[in-house]
Design a protein around this motif. Sequence first.
Motif, short mmCIF file in Angstrom:
data_model
loop_
_atom_site.label_atom_id
_atom_site.label_comp_id
_atom_site.label_asym_id
_atom_site.label_seq_id
_atom_site.Cartn_x
_atom_site.Cartn_y
_atom_site.Cartn_z
N MET A 71 -42.42 -9.62 30.36
CA MET A 71 -42.04 -8.21 30.44
C MET A 71 -43.20 -7.28 30.11
O MET A 71 -43.20 -6.12 30.47
CB MET A 71 -40.85 -7.93 29.53
N GLY A 72 -44.16 -7.81 29.34
CA GLY A 72 -45.35 -7.03 29.01
C GLY A 72 -45.15 -6.12 27.82
O GLY A 72 -44.11 -5.51 27.65
N GLY A 73 -46.16 -6.11 26.95
CA GLY A 73 -46.16 -5.19 25.83
C GLY A 73 -45.19 -5.53 24.72
O GLY A 73 -44.88 -4.68 23.89
N SER A 74 -44.70 -6.77 24.64
CA SER A 74 -43.75 -7.12 23.59
C SER A 74 -44.49 -7.62 22.36
O SER A 74 -45.70 -7.83 22.36
CB SER A 74 -42.79 -8.20 24.09
N ILE A 75 -43.71 -7.84 21.29
CA ILE A 75 -44.29 -8.31 20.02
C ILE A 75 -44.37 -9.83 19.97
O ILE A 75 -44.79 -10.39 18.97
CB ILE A 75 -43.45 -7.81 18.83
#
Length: 590
Positions: free
Chosen positions: A196-200
Amino acid sequence: MRALVHQNPICSSFILSDHCNKTRNFTNLPNQFSLYFFANERDCSIRSRRTTSVNVALDSGAIDQLGLLEFDIRNPAISSSYRNSKIPKPNQTLLDAQARICTGPTQTRPLGEEQAHKVLDTILKSATGELKDEEEVSKAQLGAFFAGMTIRANSFPEATQWSEGERRAMNKFWPLLVRALPPEIIFIADPEGSIMGGSIGPQYVGNGTVEMRMAGALREVLAGGHLGYEEVHGVLRDVLPLNSEDLESARVSEALFSAFLIGQRMNIETHRELKAYCLAFDDEHGPPPVADVRSLTHYGEPYDGNTRFFRSTLFVAAVRASYEESCLLHGVDWMPPKGGITEEQMLKFMGANTHLSPLQAKKLIEDKDIGFAYISQREAHPSLFSLIGLREHIKKRPPLATSEKVQQFVRARGREAMVSGFYHEGYEDMLLMLMRRRGVHAGLVVKGEEGALSMTTRPRSANASKGLPVNYCSGFRSLSTASASEVDGVSRESFNLEVNAKDYGFEPTDTPRTDRSVLRNIELGLSALRGEKGPAYDRIVLNAGMVDHLLGCDSANDVATALERAREAIDSGKALKRLLNYIKISHKVN
């Protein structure tokens, strides 16, 4: 209602009648009743009446002497009633989705956009506190669902990866989910930030040493990879037992553990991984006791039971024990996902003690008047038994559903064998590998109906599904009389075949249906042990004789001779007497 079971083989039917002597059906039962056994040398009778528990007695003077137990069971005639009411129920919307996506690389069925939208909306509402009680989505469900989505995105073939509808729904809900879900769920959903991109996800390490090790192992699993024996063994020993009544107090988040379990099954476990599941808790109660018998067969039926067809193994064990082929059965009272009829339900219903330790089981196996025993996972492996609630919430069968069938809770001084059922092609080889690892002299796997281990007299359907047919058998047997530890691969004979019951003189018949009725299953089994001819009788004879033959048991080289020996054990009343003795003496053993 009154039911009479005459041990005298001259009597030819299992009689059910009420005060007006009208025949009644076992499947039409009151919600609660009592079951009484009255047994002496000649006969046994069963009575049912409306009450709040199931009580057992052997005759009017034996109750105090035997110390028989009362079982508080709601509607014990139906298998679903054995579910522990303390286990919170899963959210049905998510469970339906898990049934589609939390499975293998070729079996997975991607969600459509409407269903994906409904599932993610349900998850969001639960995370924000809008859903309560049974509507709330558990962390175990979240872990399993997002593990399934992640593995499909990372490693599944194109046909079972995300559908366009799933992708559109996830793009819509992900910004909201990231703000509402706990960190471990975000990690499972996007462990490397590549979906999904940009997750932790890439920064997640877990809380405490146990979760840190779990997170490290889970990264490999979520990428579609495999672990070594020591890694899987270590994770299981770190985490179990769970406190089934308070999963929040567990040493690791149930979301991480459910993702681990379902992830390994979706990736199709390696031999090393399955071996770890099989052996991890062998020492939970110390070394298994050794029974002083010349032969012992361990039966590994699927723990989640039968929902449609007659389950015959308990009655087969009584037959084989009649001619000194001792048997050990094991399982649970209720297990997801099927929640079907189990040996423990039948034994409990008939009044047997289902809380035996391995040492007590050993004594029953050695008893010249019994020769078989049943052990519950609750007593033998409490750590694994603690997973039942979690297993319901992950929906699909975890690796334990395979490995728990190959257990050795009691050993034997003489020859040992194992029999197990399977359904999905490929797992027959894994089960046989585990049996060889156990060091038994002979092993047999059977593709029976519902994945059980019983061969059927039903003719093969012209519309049979692809893959191995029902009644397919594969196994090995020792050509040497040496101890199991001394037998090497050269000394074993391997075999595989499809058993056609018609070839051995059986008329083709449909397997009797039980449809979750524990009482109907008992009626069929006891009627057969009383000598009443029919499909249930044939199924018991076929499975007793063929197992003797395929395992290479004494006096069973010729199939016809083996089958005739099984018939004689039934028609003489010996097998029924063994079962009745077990019901009585299981309460006296210490």
